[in-house]
Design an enzyme around this catalytic site. Sequence first.
Site, PDB file in Angstrom:
ATOM      1  N   TYR A 116       0.802  -1.217   0.000  1.00 52.65           N
ATOM      2  CA  TYR A 116       0.000   0.000   0.000  1.00 52.65           C
ATOM      3  C   TYR A 116       0.840   1.275   0.000  1.00 52.65           C
ATOM      4  O   TYR A 116       0.300   2.376   0.007  1.00 52.65           O
ATOM      5  CB  TYR A 116      -0.955   0.003   1.191  1.00 52.65           C
ATOM      6  CG  TYR A 116      -2.123  -0.965   1.040  1.00 52.65           C
ATOM      7  CD1 TYR A 116      -2.268  -1.751  -0.091  1.00 52.65           C
ATOM      8  CD2 TYR A 116      -3.072  -1.079   2.040  1.00 52.65           C
ATOM      9  CE1 TYR A 116      -3.321  -2.635  -0.220  1.00 52.65           C
ATOM     10  CE2 TYR A 116      -4.142  -1.957   1.927  1.00 52.65           C
ATOM     11  CZ  TYR A 116      -4.260  -2.743   0.789  1.00 52.65           C
ATOM     12  OH  TYR A 116      -5.315  -3.612   0.675  1.00 52.65           O
ATOM     13  N   LYS A 128       3.483 -14.428   5.839  1.00 53.75           N
ATOM     14  CA  LYS A 128       3.656 -15.506   4.847  1.00 53.75           C
ATOM     15  C   LYS A 128       5.143 -15.670   4.552  1.00 53.75           C
ATOM     16  O   LYS A 128       5.600 -15.667   3.408  1.00 53.75           O
ATOM     17  CB  LYS A 128       2.876 -15.161   3.568  1.00 53.75           C
ATOM     18  CG  LYS A 128       2.735 -16.320   2.580  1.00 53.75           C
ATOM     19  CD  LYS A 128       1.912 -17.487   3.115  1.00 53.75           C
ATOM     20  CE  LYS A 128       1.766 -18.552   2.042  1.00 53.75           C
ATOM     21  NZ  LYS A 128       1.108 -19.785   2.552  1.00 53.75           N
ATOM     22  N   ASP A 167      -2.822 -17.597   5.192  1.00 55.05           N
ATOM     23  CA  ASP A 167      -3.884 -18.461   4.681  1.00 55.05           C
ATOM     24  C   ASP A 167      -4.481 -19.311   5.796  1.00 55.05           C
ATOM     25  O   ASP A 167      -5.706 -19.517   5.860  1.00 55.05           O
ATOM     26  CB  ASP A 167      -3.389 -19.328   3.526  1.00 55.05           C
ATOM     27  CG  ASP A 167      -2.016 -19.943   3.767  1.00 55.05           C
ATOM     28  OD1 ASP A 167      -1.378 -19.636   4.790  1.00 55.05           O
ATOM     29  OD2 ASP A 167      -1.565 -20.737   2.910  1.00 55.05           O
ATOM     30  N   ASP A 194      -5.739  -5.596   6.162  1.00 51.32           N
ATOM     31  CA  ASP A 194      -6.909  -5.055   5.469  1.00 51.32           C
ATOM     32  C   ASP A 194      -7.914  -6.166   5.175  1.00 51.32           C
ATOM     33  O   ASP A 194      -9.122  -6.026   5.410  1.00 51.32           O
ATOM     34  CB  ASP A 194      -6.442  -4.384   4.174  1.00 51.32           C
ATOM     35  CG  ASP A 194      -7.535  -3.562   3.512  1.00 51.32           C
ATOM     36  OD1 ASP A 194      -8.585  -3.326   4.134  1.00 51.32           O
ATOM     37  OD2 ASP A 194      -7.337  -3.139   2.361  1.00 51.32           O
ATOM     38  N   ASP A 200     -11.655  -7.233   7.526  1.00 51.82           N
ATOM     39  CA  ASP A 200     -12.987  -7.297   6.918  1.00 51.82           C
ATOM     40  C   ASP A 200     -13.609  -8.674   7.144  1.00 51.82           C
ATOM     41  O   ASP A 200     -14.811  -8.792   7.428  1.00 51.82           O
ATOM     42  CB  ASP A 200     -12.905  -7.012   5.420  1.00 51.82           C
ATOM     43  CG  ASP A 200     -12.837  -5.524   5.113  1.00 51.82           C
ATOM     44  OD1 ASP A 200     -12.702  -4.723   6.064  1.00 51.82           O
ATOM     45  OD2 ASP A 200     -12.904  -5.152   3.930  1.00 51.82           O
TER      46      ASP A 200
END
Length: 337
Positions: free
Chosen positions: A124, A170, A201, A225, A229
Amino acid sequence: MHFTVAVLPGDGVGPEIYSESKKIIAKLKEIYSLDLDLVEVEAGDSALAKYGEALPKDTINVISKADMILKGPVGESAMDVVVRLRQMYDMYANIRPAKSLPNVSSLYKDVDILIVRENTEDLYKGYEFVPSKGTAVAMKVITDFASRRIANVALSYAKKRRNKVTCVHKANVMRVTDGLFASSCKEILKGKVDFEEMYVDAAAANLVRKPSYFDVIVTTNVYGDILSDEASQIAGSLGIAPSANIGDEKSMFEPVHGAAFDIAGKGIVNPTAFLLSISMMLQRMSEISNEQKYARAATSLEESIRKVYLDGNKLTPDIGGSSTLSEISTEIFSKIR
C-alpha cells in the site's frame, strides 16, 4: 485538555450518518463536560468533483491544526484521502476490533478479536510501475522499525486483554519481507505474551473455523486489510465495525464500511460503526489527556449501543431490523447516561 476534531463527513451515506450523530456527540459533551470542538471539512468524491482534489488544500490546513480526525466513508477517491492521510501524519497503527453485538445474526456468538495492522508500509505504499508492455510491478516495503513499532502496539493492547498475540505473515514464501516482519515481531513479543506465528492463509481459515481462538492479531498492511474485513463479517456485519488509525501526533477514526451509494439518502444506513469509531476516539482522548471523563463518555456510548441491540426493537435492515437511521440514532441517544 481541549481537542479540536476535523470532521470529514465523506460520500454516499457518510453525511447522513454524521448528521444524526451530532446530537449524540452534543449529549456526551454536555453530560461529561467534554472539551472538544468539531470542524467540518470537505474530502472525497464530492470534493474531487467540486475542487478537482479529493483532499483540498483548505481541508489539509484544517486537519493540520486539529488533534483528531473523524472521517465518514469515502467513495472511489479513498486512496487519495485515507491512504494519503495515514502516510502524511504517520498514523502507523490501524486498530480494528471485531466484536459481536446482541441480536446480530452470525455463525458465532461472543466474537472478540482485535486486529493490529501496520498502516504505513507494504504494497500500500503505492510503489507501482510498468517496466515493459504487459508487465506491472509493485514493491512490497517492510522495515524493521515499522515492524517493531506495530509489535509494541499489539503488546500494549494484549496486556489489556487476554495477553495473547498471533503474528500473521507468509514468511514461508516471502522470506525476505515477511521474514523481516516475523522476526522483528518475535523479538518484541516472545516471552512477554502468549505469542505464536501463523501463515496468513491458515489465519483466514482459522478465523472462520474458530474465531474464539484469537485475541490480538498483529500483521502487515495488506493482510490486515483483508483479515479485518473477514473478522468483522464473522462478528456479524461490516456495518458494526469501527476502526482507529493511531499516530503519535494525530489519529483518525472511521467506520470500516464503504460509502454505500446504493442506499444513500434512503435513511436506512446503520450508524453503529461510525458511533463506535467515535467511542474509540474518546478513548484515545482519555489516553492522551489522562482525563477519565473522555473514557467514561466512550463507555457510556458503547453501553448505550449495546442496550439498543439487546432490546432488538430499533435495528436497521442490514442486521435484520426494519428501523431507520433516525430511529436507531434516537434510541441510542435516549439511553446515554
